[in-house]
Design a protein around this motif. Structure first.
Motif, PDB file in Angstrom:
ATOM      1  N   SER A 146       0.944  -1.094   0.053  1.00 47.20           N
ATOM      2  CA  SER A 146       0.345  -0.339   0.125  1.00 47.20           C
ATOM      3  C   SER A 146       0.697   1.281  -0.059  1.00 47.20           C
ATOM      4  O   SER A 146       2.187   0.906   0.410  1.00 47.20           O
ATOM      5  CB  SER A 146      -1.215   0.069   1.053  1.00 47.20           C
ATOM      6  OG  SER A 146      -1.638  -1.269   1.340  1.00 47.20           O
ATOM      7  N   GLY A 147       0.569   2.030  -0.556  1.00 44.88           N
ATOM      8  CA  GLY A 147       0.923   4.092  -0.640  1.00 44.88           C
ATOM      9  C   GLY A 147       2.063   3.788  -2.166  1.00 44.88           C
ATOM     10  O   GLY A 147       1.974   2.893  -2.532  1.00 44.88           O
ATOM     11  N   LEU A 148       3.215   4.665  -1.237  1.00 45.40           N
ATOM     12  CA  LEU A 148       3.635   5.172  -2.097  1.00 45.40           C
ATOM     13  C   LEU A 148       5.196   4.187  -1.909  1.00 45.40           C
ATOM     14  O   LEU A 148       5.514   4.404  -0.538  1.00 45.40           O
ATOM     15  CB  LEU A 148       3.893   6.097  -2.559  1.00 45.40           C
ATOM     16  CG  LEU A 148       3.197   7.226  -3.203  1.00 45.40           C
ATOM     17  CD1 LEU A 148       2.865   8.411  -3.436  1.00 45.40           C
ATOM     18  CD2 LEU A 148       2.902   6.131  -4.536  1.00 45.40           C
ATOM     19  N   ALA A 149       6.206   3.921  -2.834  1.00 42.99           N
ATOM     20  CA  ALA A 149       7.522   4.411  -2.277  1.00 42.99           C
ATOM     21  C   ALA A 149       8.443   5.093  -2.273  1.00 42.99           C
ATOM     22  O   ALA A 149       8.045   6.198  -1.968  1.00 42.99           O
ATOM     23  CB  ALA A 149       8.249   3.374  -3.307  1.00 42.99           C
ATOM     24  N   ALA A 150      10.122   5.263  -1.648  1.00 44.27           N
ATOM     25  CA  ALA A 150      10.741   6.085  -0.847  1.00 44.27           C
ATOM     26  C   ALA A 150      10.824   6.935  -2.398  1.00 44.27           C
ATOM     27  O   ALA A 150      10.862   8.359  -1.687  1.00 44.27           O
ATOM     28  CB  ALA A 150      12.001   5.653  -0.053  1.00 44.27           C
ATOM     29  N   ASP A 151      10.661   6.788  -3.437  1.00 48.93           N
ATOM     30  CA  ASP A 151      10.569   7.317  -4.754  1.00 48.93           C
ATOM     31  C   ASP A 151       9.548   7.588  -4.896  1.00 48.93           C
ATOM     32  O   ASP A 151       9.462   8.797  -6.493  1.00 48.93           O
ATOM     33  CB  ASP A 151      11.301   6.675  -5.894  1.00 48.93           C
ATOM     34  CG  ASP A 151      10.220   5.227  -6.196  1.00 48.93           C
ATOM     35  OD1 ASP A 151       9.360   5.477  -5.956  1.00 48.93           O
ATOM     36  OD2 ASP A 151      11.013   4.516  -6.809  1.00 48.93           O
ATOM     37  N   GLY A 152       8.727   8.051  -4.562  1.00 45.85           N
ATOM     38  CA  GLY A 152       7.351   8.176  -4.389  1.00 45.85           C
ATOM     39  C   GLY A 152       6.335   7.825  -5.664  1.00 45.85           C
ATOM     40  O   GLY A 152       5.209   8.260  -6.032  1.00 45.85           O
ATOM     41  N   LEU A 153       7.309   6.402  -6.088  1.00 45.93           N
ATOM     42  CA  LEU A 153       6.613   6.118  -7.208  1.00 45.93           C
ATOM     43  C   LEU A 153       5.747   4.265  -6.740  1.00 45.93           C
ATOM     44  O   LEU A 153       6.117   4.828  -5.013  1.00 45.93           O
ATOM     45  CB  LEU A 153       7.209   4.939  -8.565  1.00 45.93           C
ATOM     46  CG  LEU A 153       8.198   5.853  -8.966  1.00 45.93           C
ATOM     47  CD1 LEU A 153       9.155   5.560 -10.230  1.00 45.93           C
ATOM     48  CD2 LEU A 153       7.249   7.091 -10.194  1.00 45.93           C
TER      49      LEU A 153
END
Length: 112
Positions: free
Chosen positions: A75-82
């Protein structure tokens, strides 16, 4: 503790069978250390969907050539925003595909 490799081997086996079974349901229940009654994971979609690890979500399934591809991701976004990469599995039935994808997700959790 269950290993990454064992979870992947079980998921691969689910991709080879043509139908779910009570035996497979019990095995999945035990390998994931679930408590309570054994649900019909390999034959009922709603039961299979409950196998997803915390912090993951289901994506739309794809149907092709008589098989189903079930996919999930963190769920959500990875550290790179993707978005996180998806984890998926082909199965002859929707519940088998979902079970395989859920076991692959658990394998990633175990691996860390």
């Amino acid at each position: 503790m269950i290993s990454f490799d064992r979870l992947f081997r079980i998921a691969n086996r689910l991709g080879q069978v043509s139908a779910g079974s009570a035996e497979a349901d019990h095995f999945i229940h035990d390998v994931l250390g679930r408590a309570g009654p054994v649900l019909p994971y390999t034959t009922e979609t709603s039961a299979a969907e409950q196998l997803l690890p915390p912090g993951f979500e289901w994506m739309p399934s794809v149907h092709s050539a008589g098989k189903t591809y079930a996919a999930c991701c963190r769920s959500g976004l990875a550290a790179d925003g993707l978005s996180h990469p998806h984890i998926g599995h082909w199965g002859r039935t929707v519940p088998l595909a979902i079970c395989g994808a859920a076991l692959r997700a658990w394998a990633l959790v175990v691996r860390g």
